[in-house]
Design a protein around this motif. Sequence first.
Motif, PDB file in Angstrom:
ATOM      1  N   GLY A   7      93.686  33.139  63.240  1.00  0.00           N
ATOM      2  CA  GLY A   7      92.873  33.680  62.151  1.00  0.00           C
ATOM      3  C   GLY A   7      92.828  32.734  60.973  1.00  0.00           C
ATOM      4  O   GLY A   7      93.866  32.261  60.508  1.00  0.00           O
ATOM      5  N   VAL A  10      91.403  33.900  54.332  1.00  0.00           N
ATOM      6  CA  VAL A  10      92.187  33.320  53.233  1.00  0.00           C
ATOM      7  C   VAL A  10      93.676  33.329  53.559  1.00  0.00           C
ATOM      8  O   VAL A  10      94.404  32.402  53.179  1.00  0.00           O
ATOM      9  CB  VAL A  10      91.878  34.053  51.893  1.00  0.00           C
ATOM     10  CG1 VAL A  10      92.367  35.503  51.887  1.00  0.00           C
ATOM     11  CG2 VAL A  10      92.436  33.288  50.718  1.00  0.00           C
ATOM     12  N   ARG A 315      87.662  45.626  54.912  1.00  0.00           N
ATOM     13  CA  ARG A 315      89.019  45.272  54.471  1.00  0.00           C
ATOM     14  C   ARG A 315      90.023  45.694  55.556  1.00  0.00           C
ATOM     15  O   ARG A 315      89.943  46.814  56.053  1.00  0.00           O
ATOM     16  CB  ARG A 315      89.380  45.993  53.179  1.00  0.00           C
ATOM     17  CG  ARG A 315      88.377  45.813  52.045  1.00  0.00           C
ATOM     18  CD  ARG A 315      88.786  46.730  50.903  1.00  0.00           C
ATOM     19  NE  ARG A 315      87.891  46.688  49.775  1.00  0.00           N
ATOM     20  CZ  ARG A 315      86.896  47.545  49.576  1.00  0.00           C
ATOM     21  NH1 ARG A 315      86.629  48.485  50.458  1.00  0.00           N
ATOM     22  NH2 ARG A 315      86.161  47.457  48.485  1.00  0.00           N
TER      23      ARG A 315
HETATM   24  C1  LIG Z   1      83.815  43.946  49.437  1.00  0.00           C
HETATM   25  C2  LIG Z   1      85.229  43.435  49.383  1.00  0.00           C
HETATM   26  C3  LIG Z   1      85.776  43.060  48.168  1.00  0.00           C
HETATM   27  C4  LIG Z   1      87.085  42.577  48.102  1.00  0.00           C
HETATM   28  N1  LIG Z   1      87.559  42.143  46.898  1.00  0.00           N
HETATM   29  C5  LIG Z   1      88.815  41.644  46.817  1.00  0.00           C
HETATM   30  C6  LIG Z   1      89.317  41.169  45.583  1.00  0.00           C
HETATM   31  O1  LIG Z   1      88.624  41.225  44.566  1.00  0.00           O
HETATM   32  N2  LIG Z   1      90.581  40.664  45.544  1.00  0.00           N
HETATM   33  C7  LIG Z   1      91.373  40.587  46.665  1.00  0.00           C
HETATM   34  O2  LIG Z   1      92.498  40.114  46.566  1.00  0.00           O
HETATM   35  N3  LIG Z   1      90.913  41.037  47.856  1.00  0.00           N
HETATM   36  C8  LIG Z   1      89.675  41.575  47.952  1.00  0.00           C
HETATM   37  N4  LIG Z   1      89.194  42.045  49.144  1.00  0.00           N
HETATM   38  C9  LIG Z   1      90.127  42.098  50.287  1.00  0.00           C
HETATM   39  C10 LIG Z   1      90.224  40.749  50.966  1.00  0.00           C
HETATM   40  O3  LIG Z   1      88.943  40.315  51.305  1.00  0.00           O
HETATM   41  C11 LIG Z   1      91.093  40.846  52.226  1.00  0.00           C
HETATM   42  O4  LIG Z   1      92.329  41.468  51.944  1.00  0.00           O
HETATM   43  C12 LIG Z   1      91.367  39.432  52.771  1.00  0.00           C
HETATM   44  O5  LIG Z   1      90.177  38.712  52.882  1.00  0.00           O
HETATM   45  C13 LIG Z   1      92.074  39.496  54.103  1.00  0.00           C
HETATM   46  O6  LIG Z   1      92.191  38.171  54.557  1.00  0.00           O
HETATM   47  P1  LIG Z   1      92.607  37.827  56.030  1.00  0.00           P
HETATM   48  O7  LIG Z   1      92.666  36.350  56.131  1.00  0.00           O
HETATM   49  O8  LIG Z   1      93.828  38.607  56.392  1.00  0.00           O
HETATM   50  O9  LIG Z   1      91.462  38.467  56.942  1.00  0.00           O
HETATM   51  P2  LIG Z   1      89.997  37.949  57.298  1.00  0.00           P
HETATM   52  O10 LIG Z   1      89.360  37.287  56.143  1.00  0.00           O
HETATM   53  O11 LIG Z   1      89.312  39.116  57.891  1.00  0.00           O
HETATM   54  O12 LIG Z   1      90.248  36.834  58.389  1.00  0.00           O
HETATM   55  C14 LIG Z   1      90.726  37.135  59.690  1.00  0.00           C
HETATM   56  C15 LIG Z   1      90.216  36.050  60.606  1.00  0.00           C
HETATM   57  O13 LIG Z   1      90.781  36.236  61.905  1.00  0.00           O
HETATM   58  C16 LIG Z   1      89.809  35.860  62.837  1.00  0.00           C
HETATM   59  N5  LIG Z   1      90.146  36.479  64.133  1.00  0.00           N
HETATM   60  C17 LIG Z   1      90.261  37.798  64.408  1.00  0.00           C
HETATM   61  N6  LIG Z   1      90.577  37.982  65.711  1.00  0.00           N
HETATM   62  C18 LIG Z   1      90.672  36.748  66.269  1.00  0.00           C
HETATM   63  C19 LIG Z   1      90.971  36.268  67.577  1.00  0.00           C
HETATM   64  N7  LIG Z   1      91.251  37.105  68.592  1.00  0.00           N
HETATM   65  N8  LIG Z   1      90.964  34.933  67.804  1.00  0.00           N
HETATM   66  C20 LIG Z   1      90.677  34.066  66.790  1.00  0.00           C
HETATM   67  N9  LIG Z   1      90.391  34.475  65.526  1.00  0.00           N
HETATM   68  C21 LIG Z   1      90.404  35.781  65.268  1.00  0.00           C
HETATM   69  C22 LIG Z   1      88.502  36.374  62.256  1.00  0.00           C
HETATM   70  O14 LIG Z   1      87.398  35.677  62.802  1.00  0.00           O
HETATM   71  C23 LIG Z   1      88.711  36.078  60.785  1.00  0.00           C
HETATM   72  O15 LIG Z   1      88.180  34.831  60.395  1.00  0.00           O
HETATM   73  C24 LIG Z   1      87.881  42.506  49.272  1.00  0.00           C
HETATM   74  C25 LIG Z   1      87.328  42.873  50.486  1.00  0.00           C
HETATM   75  C26 LIG Z   1      86.016  43.338  50.554  1.00  0.00           C
HETATM   76  C27 LIG Z   1      85.438  43.703  51.890  1.00  0.00           C
END
Ligand SMILES: Cc1cc2nc3c(=O)[nH]c(=O)nc-3n(C[C@H](O)[C@H](O)[C@H](O)COP(=O)(O)OP(=O)(O)OC[C@H]3O[C@@H](n4cnc5c(N)ncnc54)[C@H](O)[C@@H]3O)c2cc1C
Length: 361
Positions: A7, A10, A315
């Motif tokens: 993944g 961020v 989210r």
């Molecule tokens: C409208 C909105 C507003 C938000 N505003 C804020 C804010 O102001 N401040 C804040 O701190 N947070 C905010 N958030 C929350 C924040 O966006 C998330 O908590 C954060 O982006 C999570 O990051 P992540 O890397 O865990 O997940 P993601 O960004 O979802 O990344 C997960 C990655 O894993 C990959 N993946 C999944 N399964 C597989 C697989 N089997 N093989 C390979 N790759 C895979 C996906 O393609 C993806 O790229 C907001 C969210 C939304 C929707």
Amino acid sequence: MHIAIIGCGVVGAAIAYELSQVPGLKITVFDLKPPAQASTGAALGVLMGIISHKTKGKAWRMREQSIATYEQWIPKLEAVSGRKIPFNRQGILMLLTPEEISKGAQWENLAAIRAKQGWQLEVWDTAKLQQACPQLNTEQITGAVYSPCDRQLDPTTLTLALVDAAMSNGVSFKFGVEVNGFSSHNIETSAGKISVDKVIVSAGLGSTRVTAHLNQKIDIRPVLGQAIHFHVGHALGNPDFQPAITGNDVHIVPCGAGIVPATDYWVGATVEFPNTEGYSLPPDTELLESVKQQAISFCPELKNATITRTWSGLRPRPEGRPAPIIEKLPGYSNILVATGHYRNGVLLAPATAVTIREMII
Ligand SMILES: Cc1cc2nc3c(=O)[nH]c(=O)nc-3n(C[C@H](O)[C@H](O)[C@H](O)COP(=O)(O)OP(=O)(O)OC[C@H]3O[C@@H](n4cnc5c(N)ncnc54)[C@H](O)[C@@H]3O)c2cc1C
């Protein structure tokens, strides 16, 4: 030691960057999409650390650590990647509405606690608020809390810069490659099988599926958020004071902070829970309208602005337990999970990365 990170939102990108600075590690990051496409690509990047109500324990420490770490990361990442990361250093201004007046004393208490912790938090009356932000309609507002040390940034640019910086430190990124399964020492991907020594699951909502076959399913459910891009054409209020503004859980975020003068604003986001089976429902247009109307009631000039885009994202929220989940997968000493950051993944990415580094070395 070969570490696989599943993944590249961020959270995965922050972990890759942090680990890339540890000598002797070979790191490969897999994502089925390009970086910052899932939840991260929809986020508003509001970093509510000092202004949060958390005052002790891990929840506070992670917020404090992340806010402090971003101050160091942003200039370093800009230098290495050559990218300009919109990073709003003018703080966060929280508008207090009548519903919140009863909590007024808590804000004074929180400001006193923060002062002892070495952070600044100011409680403003409406006269001070009007002077600082003449664009605001203060009829429904009883005051404000100003947090000068909190920040907002562009999550997509940040993530791309983290990828660039990690790559320049030798991390290998495999985009367009899906992880279909893994065991303690093997990763099975759409591009073949590789052997590794440790696996870090930072796949957001995808974490449920990738851990399911290990009989240790991490249950992450989607909470939909919708947001709006307003083109105003000029700065709202004082062009030299453009903090991220928040009130009643609606954010008004100047775009491109620190790089271009504010002419555009993001407004959001709705909070829409999935059905009982855990599946996301279609975006609710009425909820988006109520977020829009709330922003207009705070800032009437937005009524005349042009909406250039609306978007939504999911989210990743842990079911039945607090966010985020940062731990060894039970029963697996070499599989770490860093997921389920729900509403604060951008805020908590640096502290998550540091925690994972500390668990690995
Ligand atoms: C409208 C909105 C507003 C938000 N505003 C804020 C804010 O102001 N401040 C804040 O701190 N947070 C905010 N958030 C929350 C924040 O966006 C998330 O908590 C954060 O982006 C999570 O990051 P992540 O890397 O865990 O997940 P993601 O960004 O979802 O990344 C997960 C990655 O894993 C990959 N993946 C999944 N399964 C597989 C697989 N089997 N093989 C390979 N790759 C895979 C996906 O393609 C993806 O790229 C907001 C969210 C939304 C929707």
